[in-house]
Structures are given as C-alpha cells and as structure tokens.
Design an enzyme around this catalytic site. Structure first.
Site, short mmCIF file in Angstrom:
data_model
loop_
_atom_site.label_atom_id
_atom_site.label_comp_id
_atom_site.label_asym_id
_atom_site.label_seq_id
_atom_site.Cartn_x
_atom_site.Cartn_y
_atom_site.Cartn_z
N SER A 196 0.81 -1.21 0.00
CA SER A 196 0.00 0.00 0.00
C SER A 196 0.85 1.26 0.00
O SER A 196 1.60 1.50 -0.93
CB SER A 196 -0.96 -0.04 1.19
OG SER A 196 -1.94 0.95 1.11
N ASP B 123 -2.28 6.21 -3.42
CA ASP B 123 -1.12 5.57 -2.82
C ASP B 123 -0.67 4.44 -3.72
O ASP B 123 -1.18 4.27 -4.82
CB ASP B 123 -1.44 5.10 -1.40
CG ASP B 123 -2.53 4.05 -1.36
OD1 ASP B 123 -3.34 4.00 -2.31
OD2 ASP B 123 -2.60 3.27 -0.38
N ASP C 5 -1.00 1.24 -4.05
CA ASP C 5 -1.93 0.27 -4.63
C ASP C 5 -3.28 0.88 -4.96
O ASP C 5 -4.22 0.17 -5.33
CB ASP C 5 -2.10 -0.95 -3.72
CG ASP C 5 -2.85 -0.64 -2.43
OD1 ASP C 5 -2.83 0.54 -2.01
OD2 ASP C 5 -3.43 -1.56 -1.84
N ASP D 205 -5.75 2.20 -3.29
CA ASP D 205 -6.99 1.98 -2.56
C ASP D 205 -7.39 3.19 -1.73
O ASP D 205 -8.38 3.17 -1.01
CB ASP D 205 -6.93 0.72 -1.69
CG ASP D 205 -5.89 0.80 -0.57
OD1 ASP D 205 -5.10 1.77 -0.53
OD2 ASP D 205 -5.87 -0.12 0.28
#
Length: 448
Positions: free
Chosen positions: A104, A241, A243, A245
């Site tokens: 992340s 960010d 990834d 999400d």
C-alpha cells in the site's frame, strides 16, 4: 507470538519478513482453509493474483501463484493492477479467491500479501487466523492433472477501467485534474479512467520504476501535487497511494482536501440522490469531530468503527450502508466497490464538481476541521494504558474541560509499544496543550 496478519493482510520487509517461502505457505494455507470451509463449492477453484509496481512483487506474486497452483487452484495473473481492481475482478468474474501483493502506502522495500474471498471481500479475522495456523503443516499434494494452471489474465486493466467509467452518470468534460499515481499501480488505470470520463488530465508520479513507489509522491507526500496543480492551473489534484486503494485531493490553490472532507462531499451527494441508506455515513474513530458536526447539520448520522477499512466495510455490510471510509483517504462506495477505491473516489469527487458547478474548495467547506494534535508516546505498556486509573482520570478531566467543543482519543498501536494520544479542540494551542499534558501522564503511569 505476535499475529502474522495485521489490519490489512501480512506486511513487512520483502525478502526479510515477507519471503517467497512464506508467500507459498500462506497461499497453500488459504487454499486449504477456504476449501475446507466450502468456499469453492466442490469445484476446481480459480484465483486472480495481482501486484503493485514494487520490484519484489515479481518474485512474491510468482511464489503466491506457485503455492496456489500446487494446491490445485487455477491462477489468473493480472500482473500490475490496483488493489480495488483486483477486488472488482474477483467479484465480477466469480473467482473463488484473490491475492494482492502490495504494501500500500509503505516504502518500496516493504511488501505484503492480502487475500480476498469470493465476491471481492477481505477475509475475516477468524479465517486469517485459520490460514496462519496451517503454516508448516504436512498435506497431501495433488499430482498430474490435479495441480493448478497459471495463465496471464488478458484484458484485466481494460475491464477495470471500463468499470470505473461506467459508474459515472455524466461526463467530466471541462474539468482539469492533476493525478499523482505514487509511481504505483494506478499509473495506467487512473489517468486512463479520468481521460475516458472526459477530464483533461496532467499526470505526475507515473514512473515505471517500482523502486520509487510512494517515494516523495502520492497520498502520503502531497507537496508535488500541490505544486503541479498551481503550475497547470488545474481545478483539482488527486493523489493515490501505491496500490490505489486511497485518494486524497488538493484544491485549485493547492490546499489539502482530506478523506473526511471527501466523505462529507460524497455522502451529501448520495443523500441528495436519495441513495444514502438510513442517512448514515460509516467512519472510524480517527475521523475529525468537524465531520460529525457537519453531517449532523445536514441530517446525516455517523456510525463509528475501529481503525481499518475492513472494519468500516464490516459495519457497512451489517447495516446495509452506502458509503464509509477513513480520514486517510480509504473511501468505500458500496454501490460500486467492495473495498476502498481511490480512482473510483476521484471520479465521483470530480462528478460532484461537474454536476454542481462548484469548486472542490466550495464543496470541501461543507465541514470545518477542528484543530487536531497527535502525540505518539513510545516505550509504554499499551495494554495498561486504557485501564490505568491515573490515565483514565486524566482523560475524563480533559473531556470535561473540552465539553462538546472537542474530544480525546487514546489508541494503543497494533504493532508497537506505542500509545497514540489524539486531541481535538477549538484551537491548535488548546489541542497541543491538552495532548502534551496527557502524554506526560501516560508516560509516567505506564512507561516501561
């Protein structure tokens, strides 16, 4: 022994804490546990595996795929894709399992492994615990045609981008946006979805070098986005960010619009459309008190959970609620996603601007953030902090002092001997003064 799974999968230093061997073991364990629970329905299971741009993602996704295939699971490798993109594909294709390789917003040397069940939802704690318990066990290995296959997932990016754009009710034509992709998984899908939706897009943080993921860019480092928005005269900037999400934003002047403000904007949008179930927004205990006050003024109630978007989603599912999220920018729009989706959030934020003709700052000003002070008190017995009489008395006195004009939150860290003292108050000075006072009490009463 510390629990291997944290609030968002297994995460740590790649090739240190998170090894290829561990990735294989976790994947085999997931296949066995989900199979035992009947999640595969007695048919040959199928999994989708994806990763962000980190260099370690190559060997970890290969190890995950190998573990699943060795346990008799057919694997579709979606390669680089945002976490919410993986969740969407697991849901839309009816896959039995999804595995995301990502840490992340963490720096590039870290990585992690997140599992999604059929339907694109994260696994509950008890299932993660069962997977962890299976690590190192002996098992009967399938052979011959019983082992799984590994195939590249053609069209994964296209399917996800089409989904994102399909959720909008109108074009974003006329809006100029700067997208900061954190040198991560959103580097292709984010800008492409915004362009197809009609926006004029400038992009930063879209380097293909995954060694620079989250490095001075993205939702944890908004300074480059602020500068780019002012340079291009854009209407808004959005930052993902690694990834993708989560999403944060900055207005035309470069001022930050955080997750609380974004949730306020989108919740009121849904309320106006008659699509905000029970007029309720789900947030964590870390959301600013200003959000609660603003929503109350507009007839919206808040349901609060512990920190972590998985707990937000659990509450949303329990009450059938339409939207929830975190101050950090994880926003879950239940009609279109099963997890936090930064790109979806950005698209719907811009749609609200296009529909109302109002700037992002005008929309964000629906709520006024109360000044907030946060102090991390290190090297303390965090288990005692919430029950020690001296600490609880000090908190009660501070809460009485603040009344309805602020609040106090004492939160033990989930991974370190740290207690976080957070205070909201009418002024920065007041918040800091009370937070420092409480930090001294915590340190004196439960310090190691």
């Amino acid at each position: 022994m510390a629990r291997l799974f944290g609030t968002d999968g297994v995460r740590g230093r790649a090739n240190g804490d998170i090894t290829a061997e561990l990735a294989v073991e976790l994947s085999v364990g997931a296949a066995h546990v989900l199979g035992t629970l009947g999640a595969f329905g007695g048919t040959r299971p199928r999994a989708i595996v994806a990763r962000d741009t980190r260099p370690s993602g190559d060997f970890l996704s290969a190890a995950v795929s190998a573990g699943l295939a060795s346990a008799g699971v057919d694997v579709l490798d979606a390669e680089v894709l945002p976490t919410p993109g993986l969740a969407y594909l697991v849901q839309s294709t009816g896959a039995d399992l999804g595995v995301m390789i990502s840490a992340s917003h963490n720096p590039a040397p870290d990585n992690g492994i997140k599992f999604f069940a059929r339907g694109g939802t994260k696994l509950p704690d008890e299932v993660e615990d069962a997977i962890e318990a299976r690590i190192g066990e002996k098992w009967d290995r399938p052979q011959g045609t019983e082992v799984g296959t590994i195939t590249r997932y053609e069209g994964a990016i296209e399917a996800y981008v089409e989904h994102l754009v399909s959720t909008l009710d109108r074009s974003l034509e006329g809006l100029t946006v700067v997208a900061d992709c954190a040198n991560g998984a959103a580097s292709i899908t984010g800008p492409e979805a915004l362009r197809r939706a009609g926006a004029t897009v400038q992009v930063i943080g879209d380097l293909s070098d995954g060694g620079l993921i989250n490095d001075g860019v993205g939702s944890t480092h908004l300074e480059p986005l602020q500068a780019a928005v002012r340079e291009h005269g854009a209407d808004i900037g959005v930052a993902f960010d690694g990834d993708a999400d989560r999403c944060l934003a900055v207005d035309a002047a470069g001022e930050i619009i955080d997750g609380d403000q974004i949730m306020a904007i989108l919740a009121l949008d849904l309320k106006e459309r008659g699509r905000l179930h029970d007029d309720t927004l789900v947030v964590t205990v870390m959301s600013n008190l200003g959000l609660k006050l603003a929503m109350k003024e507009h007839g919206v109630m808040l349901a609060q959970t512990g920190v972590g978007d998985r707990y937000v989603l659990e509450e949303m599912n329990l009450g059938g609620f339409s939207i929830g999220g975190e101050q950090s920018g994880h926003v879950i729009i239940a009609e279109h996603a099963t997890t936090g989706d930064g790109e979806l959030t950005a698209l719907h934020l811009l749609q609200r601007m296009a529909e109302t003709g109002r700037s992002s700052r005008e929309l964000a000003d629906v709520m006024t953030r109360l000044p907030q002070a946060l102090i991390n008190v290190k090297d303390v017995d965090k288990a005692k902090a919430t029950i020690d009489r001296g600490v609880t008395d000090a908190i009660a006195a501070a809460e009485k002092e603040l009344g309805e004009t602020g609040r106090v939150l004492l939160r033990p860290s989930g991974t370190e001997p740290v207690v976080r003292v957070m205070v909201e108050a009418p002024s920065d000075e007041k918040a800091t003064e009370i937070a420092e006072r409480l930090a001294v009490v915590v340190r004196e009463r439960v310090g190691l």
